[in-house]
Design an enzyme around this catalytic site. Structure first.
Site, PDB file in Angstrom:
ATOM      1  N   CYS A  77       1.138   5.420   4.529  1.00 55.96           N
ATOM      2  CA  CYS A  77       1.960   4.854   5.914  1.00 55.96           C
ATOM      3  C   CYS A  77       3.247   4.435   5.498  1.00 55.96           C
ATOM      4  O   CYS A  77       3.819   3.385   5.995  1.00 55.96           O
ATOM      5  CB  CYS A  77       1.190   3.797   6.683  1.00 55.96           C
ATOM      6  N   ASP A  89      -6.152  29.817   6.886  1.00 57.65           N
ATOM      7  CA  ASP A  89      -5.656  28.539   6.844  1.00 57.65           C
ATOM      8  C   ASP A  89      -5.740  28.187   5.346  1.00 57.65           C
ATOM      9  O   ASP A  89      -6.953  27.577   4.908  1.00 57.65           O
ATOM     10  CB  ASP A  89      -6.894  27.662   7.663  1.00 57.65           C
ATOM     11  N   CYS A 140       1.029  -1.098   0.043  1.00 52.83           N
ATOM     12  CA  CYS A 140       0.155   0.062   0.138  1.00 52.83           C
ATOM     13  C   CYS A 140       0.707   1.215  -0.054  1.00 52.83           C
ATOM     14  O   CYS A 140       2.138   1.281   0.683  1.00 52.83           O
ATOM     15  CB  CYS A 140      -0.981  -0.088   1.387  1.00 52.83           C
ATOM     16  N   CYS A 197      -7.301  -0.755   8.179  1.00 52.60           N
ATOM     17  CA  CYS A 197      -6.464   0.430   7.675  1.00 52.60           C
ATOM     18  C   CYS A 197      -6.165   0.730   9.275  1.00 52.60           C
ATOM     19  O   CYS A 197      -7.222   1.368   9.767  1.00 52.60           O
ATOM     20  CB  CYS A 197      -7.028   1.402   6.944  1.00 52.60           C
ATOM     21  N   GLN A 210     -11.323  18.832   8.339  1.00 54.55           N
ATOM     22  CA  GLN A 210      -9.767  18.206   8.815  1.00 54.55           C
ATOM     23  C   GLN A 210      -9.998  16.651   8.973  1.00 54.55           C
ATOM     24  O   GLN A 210     -10.873  16.201   9.508  1.00 54.55           O
ATOM     25  CB  GLN A 210      -9.772  19.017  10.044  1.00 54.55           C
ATOM     26  N   CYS A 223      -0.909  23.200   5.734  1.00 52.86           N
ATOM     27  CA  CYS A 223      -0.476  22.020   5.581  1.00 52.86           C
ATOM     28  C   CYS A 223       0.542  21.733   4.536  1.00 52.86           C
ATOM     29  O   CYS A 223       0.983  20.588   4.157  1.00 52.86           O
ATOM     30  CB  CYS A 223      -1.747  21.214   4.773  1.00 52.86           C
TER      31      CYS A 223
END
Length: 414
Positions: free
Chosen positions: A71, A346, A68, A146, A251, A372
């Protein structure tokens, strides 16, 4: 012939980097100090074998790790992993010549993601699978679990596959299910459905609606257009309860959102009027309105409509004035921001270069930047600092666990 490499550091995208006479080599799923054997092609290590592991290497918890594409840092112990995210923020600021106090990275726990994007495909055998893209590939990795997602999302995977089947009508359709856990249940918005052929047929729409009802979805929408709604999806922003726009921004992790909003609210204490720019549906607006009246603006008309709908849901808030406005094409000017002694912004990943230039001309004494993207934040921060602001503190937020992504909150004062 395989090369023996020593990993010197982790790059901004999360790959290990080995410095070699031929230039840097990027080696996925490795850690600093490790010795690895790999076949090197065009500066990338393939078929990596760990010869000498780092003491910071831990066992990954996902059965899909390595295949995947998500992660990619799951094999790194929490301490050095969070320190690396801190360092990414420091490096971004340093490139703009900015030094400030950087607080410790705020961690997000596993199982906390309330929204995920699942890709759907049909196998040659006709089975519908859901999953995430493989690393640097269009290939889909089917996932059964997950570890970063809210368990309530994972529990819905089988039902979501049945819903996805309806959207695979056209061979060119590549549906993505944007799944969000809300206070009233699951909200699913589907994108990637072929439209040139006429879109989804009436029969397939009915199939999707039946599957959504069977799964007890709160709402099912297609690219923002509602197909069925059993209950209005709702989220809490501070003391307010707000309807979520179909396909709207939210978020990803409530704990990360709480860390951001608490710092923004603390920074503007004592303000007489606050501007909340790029406000979405009111993530910061409602917590800020416990302090002072708020002028809120965002380019999403649906977000502003949702914000306005949530205004009457909470008691004790100061006045909120909300405007749908494209802040990239028409940033709020010092005249528009007159009376605002505190400003929170933001923006999306691209940052807010034009809006920041307007903030400079206001009388605001405190500005809170939420970002971000540390690189565009640092660029916008340089503009504020050059105009007489001081970047007081920056807090890295690890909203996207085990990824290379890092968010932050920065507080500026004149």
């Amino acid at each position: 012939m395989d090369d023996l490499l020593t990993i010197d550091r982790i790059g901004a995208q999360g790959d290990g980097i080995a410095e070699t006479p031929g230039g840097p080599v990027f080696a996925p799923l490795t850690l600093p100090g490790e010795r690895v054997r790999a076949e090197v092609k065009d500066g990338r290590a393939e078929r990596v074998e760990i010869v000498e592991a780092s003491p910071d290497r831990i066992a990954p918890v996902s059965p899909h790790y390595g295949d995947c594409g998500g992660c990619s840092l799951q094999h790194w112990a929490a301490g050095p992993y969070l320190d690396w995210k801190w360092e990414q923020v420091r490096l971004a600021l340093a490139r703009e010549g900015i030094e400030t106090e950087i607080e410790a990275t705020v961690a997000s726990p596993p199982g906390s993601r309330r929204r995920i994007a699942l890709h759907a495909r049909r196998t040659p055998e006709g089975r519908v699978i859901l999953g995430f893209k493989a690393r640097k590939s269009w290939r889909l990795v089917e996932v059964s679990t997950c570890p970063v997602a809210d368990p309530r999302l994972v529990a819905a995977f089988p039902a979501l596959a049945k819903i996805a089947a309806a959207f695979l009508e056209h061979p060119k359709s590549a549906p993505t299910l944007h799944v969000t856990w809300t206070l009233t249940g699951l909200d699913v918005d589907v994108t990637g459905v072929e439209r040139k052929s006429g879109g989804l047929s009436a029969d397939r729409q009915m199939q999707a609606i039946r599957a959504a009802n069977a799964a007890d979805l709160a709402r099912l929408s297609l690219a923002g257009d509602t197909l069925m709604m059993a209950r209005q999806p709702l989220v809490a922003f501070g003391p307010a309860t707000v309807p979520v726009p179909a396909g709207g921004f939210l978020q990803a992790v409530p704990e990360a959102e709480a860390a951001m909003t608490s710092r923004a609210v603390a920074a503007v204490k004592g303000a007489k009027k606050i501007a909340d720019l790029f406000c979405g549906a009111g993530t910061f607006t409602f917590p800020l309105a416990t302090v002072a009246p708020v002028l809120a603006a965002d380019g999403s008309a649906a977000g502003i409509a949702a914000l306005k709908a949530g205004v009457g849901s909470a008691k004790g808030l100061r006045q909120i004035t909300a405007e749908a406005r494209d802040l990239f094409r028409r940033p709020l000017s010092p005249f528009d921001l007159k009376g605002c002694d505190a400003i929170v912004f933001d923006p999306p990943r691209a940052g807010a270069v034009d809006q920041t230039a307007q903030i400079v001309g206001t009388k605001a004494s405190v500005v809170v930047g939420v970002s971000c993207n540390p690189v565009t934040f640092a660029r916008d921060a340089r503009t504020l600092i050059d105009a007489g602001f001081r970047l007081e503190t920056v807090t890295p937020i690890d909203q996207f666990l085990w990824s290379a992504h890092v968010e932050l909150v920065g507080v500026f004062r004149r």
